[in-house]
Motif scaffolding. Structure first.
Motif, mmCIF file in Angstrom:
data_model
loop_
_atom_site.group_PDB
_atom_site.id
_atom_site.type_symbol
_atom_site.label_atom_id
_atom_site.label_comp_id
_atom_site.label_asym_id
_atom_site.label_seq_id
_atom_site.Cartn_x
_atom_site.Cartn_y
_atom_site.Cartn_z
ATOM 1 N N GLY A 50 32.549 -63.482 8.467
ATOM 2 C CA GLY A 50 31.590 -62.415 8.217
ATOM 3 C C GLY A 50 30.308 -62.608 8.997
ATOM 4 O O GLY A 50 29.741 -61.643 9.523
ATOM 5 N N GLY A 51 29.853 -63.861 9.103
ATOM 6 C CA GLY A 51 28.631 -64.141 9.848
ATOM 7 C C GLY A 51 28.752 -63.790 11.318
ATOM 8 O O GLY A 51 27.786 -63.338 11.946
ATOM 9 N N THR A 52 29.939 -63.983 11.892
ATOM 10 C CA THR A 52 30.146 -63.647 13.295
ATOM 11 C C THR A 52 30.008 -62.146 13.522
ATOM 12 O O THR A 52 29.378 -61.694 14.491
ATOM 13 C CB THR A 52 31.540 -64.110 13.756
ATOM 14 O OG1 THR A 52 31.644 -65.519 13.553
ATOM 15 C CG2 THR A 52 31.766 -63.800 15.216
ATOM 16 N N ILE A 53 30.589 -61.353 12.624
ATOM 17 C CA ILE A 53 30.465 -59.899 12.734
ATOM 18 C C ILE A 53 28.998 -59.487 12.636
ATOM 19 O O ILE A 53 28.511 -58.660 13.423
ATOM 20 C CB ILE A 53 31.295 -59.207 11.645
ATOM 21 C CG1 ILE A 53 32.779 -59.506 11.841
ATOM 22 C CG2 ILE A 53 31.051 -57.699 11.658
ATOM 23 C CD1 ILE A 53 33.659 -58.951 10.738
ATOM 24 N N VAL A 54 28.272 -60.074 11.687
ATOM 25 C CA VAL A 54 26.855 -59.751 11.516
ATOM 26 C C VAL A 54 26.060 -60.138 12.759
ATOM 27 O O VAL A 54 25.202 -59.380 13.234
ATOM 28 C CB VAL A 54 26.299 -60.464 10.266
ATOM 29 C CG1 VAL A 54 24.778 -60.343 10.201
ATOM 30 C CG2 VAL A 54 26.931 -59.895 9.005
ATOM 31 N N PHE A 55 26.348 -61.319 13.313
ATOM 32 C CA PHE A 55 25.611 -61.798 14.476
ATOM 33 C C PHE A 55 25.818 -60.871 15.675
ATOM 34 O O PHE A 55 24.854 -60.428 16.318
ATOM 35 C CB PHE A 55 26.056 -63.217 14.837
ATOM 36 C CG PHE A 55 25.218 -63.868 15.898
ATOM 37 C CD1 PHE A 55 24.158 -64.680 15.554
ATOM 38 C CD2 PHE A 55 25.481 -63.655 17.236
ATOM 39 C CE1 PHE A 55 23.377 -65.277 16.535
ATOM 40 C CE2 PHE A 55 24.713 -64.230 18.230
ATOM 41 C CZ PHE A 55 23.653 -65.052 17.873
ATOM 42 N N VAL A 56 27.084 -60.560 15.979
ATOM 43 C CA VAL A 56 27.369 -59.709 17.139
ATOM 44 C C VAL A 56 26.806 -58.308 16.923
ATOM 45 O O VAL A 56 26.241 -57.696 17.836
ATOM 46 C CB VAL A 56 28.890 -59.661 17.399
ATOM 47 C CG1 VAL A 56 29.212 -58.655 18.483
ATOM 48 C CG2 VAL A 56 29.393 -61.045 17.798
ATOM 49 N N TRP A 57 26.932 -57.801 15.699
ATOM 50 C CA TRP A 57 26.434 -56.463 15.381
ATOM 51 C C TRP A 57 24.922 -56.399 15.611
ATOM 52 O O TRP A 57 24.423 -55.477 16.267
ATOM 53 C CB TRP A 57 26.771 -56.134 13.930
ATOM 54 C CG TRP A 57 26.561 -54.704 13.509
ATOM 55 C CD1 TRP A 57 25.543 -53.865 13.874
ATOM 56 C CD2 TRP A 57 27.409 -53.940 12.655
ATOM 57 N NE1 TRP A 57 25.689 -52.647 13.280
ATOM 58 C CE2 TRP A 57 26.824 -52.655 12.529
ATOM 59 C CE3 TRP A 57 28.581 -54.225 11.967
ATOM 60 C CZ2 TRP A 57 27.391 -51.653 11.743
ATOM 61 C CZ3 TRP A 57 29.141 -53.224 11.191
ATOM 62 C CH2 TRP A 57 28.551 -51.954 11.080
ATOM 63 N N SER A 58 24.180 -57.353 15.054
ATOM 64 C CA SER A 58 22.720 -57.320 15.170
ATOM 65 C C SER A 58 22.260 -57.669 16.586
ATOM 66 O O SER A 58 21.211 -57.201 17.028
ATOM 67 C CB SER A 58 22.092 -58.276 14.151
ATOM 68 O OG SER A 58 22.646 -59.572 14.236
ATOM 69 N N PHE A 59 23.022 -58.490 17.307
ATOM 70 C CA PHE A 59 22.674 -58.836 18.689
ATOM 71 C C PHE A 59 22.736 -57.608 19.592
ATOM 72 O O PHE A 59 21.951 -57.481 20.540
ATOM 73 C CB PHE A 59 23.630 -59.911 19.207
ATOM 74 C CG PHE A 59 23.385 -60.335 20.627
ATOM 75 C CD1 PHE A 59 22.293 -61.135 20.954
ATOM 76 C CD2 PHE A 59 24.235 -59.929 21.643
ATOM 77 C CE1 PHE A 59 22.056 -61.522 22.259
ATOM 78 C CE2 PHE A 59 24.021 -60.315 22.954
ATOM 79 C CZ PHE A 59 22.929 -61.107 23.265
ATOM 80 N N THR A 60 23.652 -56.686 19.290
ATOM 81 C CA THR A 60 23.837 -55.512 20.147
ATOM 82 C C THR A 60 23.318 -54.223 19.508
ATOM 83 O O THR A 60 23.537 -53.138 20.058
ATOM 84 C CB THR A 60 25.328 -55.337 20.468
ATOM 85 O OG1 THR A 60 26.066 -55.189 19.240
ATOM 86 C CG2 THR A 60 25.869 -56.556 21.211
ATOM 87 N N GLU A 61 22.638 -54.309 18.363
ATOM 88 C CA GLU A 61 22.150 -53.120 17.665
ATOM 89 C C GLU A 61 21.116 -52.371 18.509
ATOM 90 O O GLU A 61 20.173 -52.959 19.040
ATOM 91 C CB GLU A 61 21.541 -53.519 16.324
ATOM 92 C CG GLU A 61 20.818 -52.405 15.598
ATOM 93 C CD GLU A 61 21.731 -51.260 15.189
ATOM 94 O OE1 GLU A 61 21.220 -50.139 15.037
ATOM 95 O OE2 GLU A 61 22.946 -51.476 15.019
ATOM 96 N N MET A 62 21.292 -51.069 18.600
ATOM 97 C CA MET A 62 20.389 -50.244 19.388
ATOM 98 C C MET A 62 19.577 -49.272 18.535
ATOM 99 O O MET A 62 18.403 -49.033 18.787
ATOM 100 C CB MET A 62 21.182 -49.448 20.425
ATOM 101 C CG MET A 62 20.337 -48.563 21.324
ATOM 102 S SD MET A 62 21.341 -47.612 22.472
ATOM 103 C CE MET A 62 22.130 -46.450 21.359
ATOM 104 N N GLY A 63 20.200 -48.700 17.493
ATOM 105 C CA GLY A 63 19.571 -47.625 16.752
ATOM 106 C C GLY A 63 18.267 -48.004 16.075
ATOM 107 O O GLY A 63 17.258 -47.306 16.218
ATOM 108 N N VAL A 64 18.266 -49.114 15.326
ATOM 109 C CA VAL A 64 17.064 -49.503 14.582
ATOM 110 C C VAL A 64 15.910 -49.870 15.523
ATOM 111 O O VAL A 64 14.795 -49.365 15.355
ATOM 112 C CB VAL A 64 17.373 -50.651 13.598
ATOM 113 C CG1 VAL A 64 16.096 -51.128 12.912
ATOM 114 C CG2 VAL A 64 18.383 -50.194 12.555
ATOM 115 N N PRO A 65 16.101 -50.749 16.536
ATOM 116 C CA PRO A 65 14.992 -51.015 17.472
ATOM 117 C C PRO A 65 14.493 -49.758 18.170
ATOM 118 O O PRO A 65 13.294 -49.619 18.437
ATOM 119 C CB PRO A 65 15.608 -52.003 18.473
ATOM 120 C CG PRO A 65 16.724 -52.653 17.739
ATOM 121 C CD PRO A 65 17.270 -51.581 16.844
ATOM 122 N N LEU A 66 15.396 -48.829 18.438
ATOM 123 C CA LEU A 66 14.998 -47.599 19.123
ATOM 124 C C LEU A 66 14.058 -46.776 18.253
ATOM 125 O O LEU A 66 13.029 -46.275 18.731
ATOM 126 C CB LEU A 66 16.254 -46.791 19.467
ATOM 127 C CG LEU A 66 16.128 -45.700 20.526
ATOM 128 C CD1 LEU A 66 15.631 -46.265 21.844
ATOM 129 C CD2 LEU A 66 17.476 -45.014 20.717
#
Length: 564
Positions: free
Chosen positions: A207-223
């Motif tokens: 689960g942590g790996t999914i969270v890490f990759v998801w947040s590493f590549t997240e675009m919507g919230v920073p945008l």
């Protein structure tokens, strides 16, 4: 089903993945590594690490991913332990509510958090009214601590992924192992750190790996936080300069390499590990009742986390109803006008129609592909069936922004798939992109259905003279229909609020889906943010209804679709 038909399905599915999963990734990588003379070059990728701006974006993305993963772990692990080990008031209901962030997209919630944490937002207004802040010098939370705000939004959205994996691992852990440690004098705290945690670490790390990759590549919230110093947003900002600029593709290639490395390291470290006792409890674990005081503490813990997780979306709801929300804890007055305007605005009406069209077509494509993959994987013994199932799950591990830029690369002038861009209309691209990204949900749902229906029913139909294809159509598919409906609902609802593909592939306002329309309205002056909030509330209600419908159909199996 005949071997020939199974083989044809296998070859068709493989060809589809080659064209619309492997090739887009290859096209993006080729654009990043091919120079003007069409020779292999590392110049563009090297520039990513030499350029201070790009280095800062990568470093900030990494920091956000690390802290998001740690924060989600700190939230999810205690909750999972409490839920699996103990009974407390409201346990079943609170467990269901704890998963609400999965149906509340952070892209929409970021609009609400800006109303809560802005200089004239609700938090500052509350602190000023309590005398804890100078009204002349309010704190600029989103200006000074935007990265912290992004991390908090990501933690509150992604902790259920770790929670589901940790709870499943704890449920499968053989109680005899902990009992043996207790018999040898190991106290409860030491048992958890020295026995329980190491044994459930494969699930937690998945689960942590999914969270890490998801947040590493997240675009919507920073945008929406207007935080440009992360790689995903830097890639998005460069869309208008793709014709002769290879650096966006170089950034995408670096993101893909890092995401893949993170995933492979996790699989190497914990992929082959199993919780003790063969990964499945040999004796049933019973949740122990807690004393009244401690039971209510657990209840308060679950309720507090749920409240914090939905707080940004409560801000969206308040903003959608507010006439004037400036410098006060709550809006001065409320109105339904924004909902009326949102359904009458030219941009919102077209975006709703576009999203319904894109998502419905993508759902149909995903259902056809998902049924084929699941049937071949579960009901046949042909060579490569496990590889096909693995290919269908790979979209969960590849960042959406990578796939979106891959689709852009594969449709450039001179490419064999240039015809997919019908003028400026991204219909075919978005349908394919949505279908590929949400295919894993359909495959897992369909596979669960096929596993529950005995093959003997098909064999009986064939013994009575039905051809294998007719037996599948008339007997098996009706029996697995609830699973297919649930998987289709999930694919449809998540496609409706897809961010990366929508933001990158839809460039003309005529073709904007809902998420791109929300982003455009947030940037608009006047009542734009209010209209965006109203549209966001409509989208959240729609997503909630569809996922709840899928949950009713699939029951407890719904959570397995989100596990690593």
């Amino acid at each position: 089903m005949s071997k020939l038909l199974s083989l044809l399905i296998f070859l068709g599915m493989t060809a589809f993945f080659a064209c619309f999963f492997a090739y887009p990734i290859w096209a993006a990588l080729e654009a990043a590594f091919r120079g003007p003379d069409h020779r292999l070059t590392l110049e563009y990728v090297s520039e990513v690490f030499l350029n201070e701006l790009y280095r800062e974006g990568l470093w900030n993305s990494f920091i956000i991913a690390v802290w998001t993963t740690l924060g989600a772990l700190c939230v999810a692990l205690p909750l999972a332990v409490c839920y699996v080990r103990f009974t407390f008031p409201g346990r079943a209901l609170l467990n269901s509510l704890l998963l609400m962030p999965m149906i509340l997209p952070p892209f929409v919630g970021a609009i609400g958090i800006k109303s809560l944490l802005g200089q004239a937002g609700a938090l500052n207004s509350l602190l000023i009214s309590l005398g804890m802040m100078d009204a002349m010098h309010p704190t600029d939370w989103l200006g000074q601590q935007r990265m912290l705000g992004i991390i908090l939004m990501e933690v509150l959205h992604l902790y259920p992924i770790i929670y589901l994996n940790a709870a499943a691992a704890l449920s499968n852990l053989d109680p005899a192992l902990e009992e043996a440690a207790a018999n040898m004098g190991c106290d409860a705290w030491s048992r958890f750190w020295r026995v329980t945690l190491p044994l459930i670490m494969p699930g937690v790390f998945a689960g942590g790996t999914i969270v890490f990759v998801w947040s590493f590549t997240e675009m919507g919230v920073p945008l929406l936080f207007d935080y440009d110093r992360v790689t995903a947003v830097q890639v998005f900002r460069s869309i208008n300069d793709l014709s002769g600029n290879p650096f966006p593709y170089a950034l995408v290639a670096v993101m893909l390499v890092f995401s893949t490395l993170f995933y492979l390291v996790s699989r190497l470290l914990f992929g082959s590990a199993n919780a003790g006792g063969g990964g499945r409890a040999t004796t049933a674990r019973e949740a122990a009742p807690l004393p009244a005081g401690l039971g209510w503490v657990c209840t308060a813990l679950f309720a507090s986390v749920t409240f914090l997780a939905v707080l940004p979306h409560m801000g969206v709801v308040l903003l959608s109803f507010s006439k004037d929300w400036y410098g006060t804890v709550l809006p001065h007055s409320l109105t339904l006008q924004h909902y009326h305007d949102a359904l009458g605005h030219e941009l919102t009406l077209s975006s709703i129609a576009n999203s319904l069209k894109y998502s419905a077509l993508a759902m149909l494509v995903a259902l056809v592909l998902g049924i084929g993959v699941a049937y071949v994987s579960v009901r046949t013994r042909i060579w490569g069936r496990q590889l096909l199932d693995a290919m269908a799950m790979l979209p969960l591990a590849v960042p959406g922004i990578v796939m979106a830029f891959g689709y852009l690369a594969m449709t450039r002038e001179g490419r064999p798939f240039h015809w997919l861009m019908l003028g400026e209309d991204p219909l075919m691209l978005l349908v394919i992109a949505y279908a590929v990204r949400r295919l894993p949900y359909v495959v897992r749902s369909a596979a669960a259905g096929f596993q529950q229906v005995s093959p003997a029913l098909e064999e009986a139909a064939q013994n009575l003279g039905a051809r294998p294809e007719k037996a599948l159509w008339r007997v098996t598919l009706p029996l697995v229909a609830p699973n297919l409906v649930a998987g289709g609902l999930l694919a449809f609802s998540f496609a409706m609020l897809e961010v990366s593909d929508s933001m990158i592939l839809a460039q003309q306002s005529t073709y904007f889906p809902i998420t791109k329309a929300i982003y455009s309205l947030v940037l608009a002056l006047g009542s734009g943010p209010n209209l965006a909030s109203a549209l966001g509330v409509w989208a959240m209600l729609f997503l909630a209804v569809t996922i709840l419908g899928a949950g009713v159909i699939l029951g407890k199996k719904l959570g397995t679709l989100f596990r690593g």
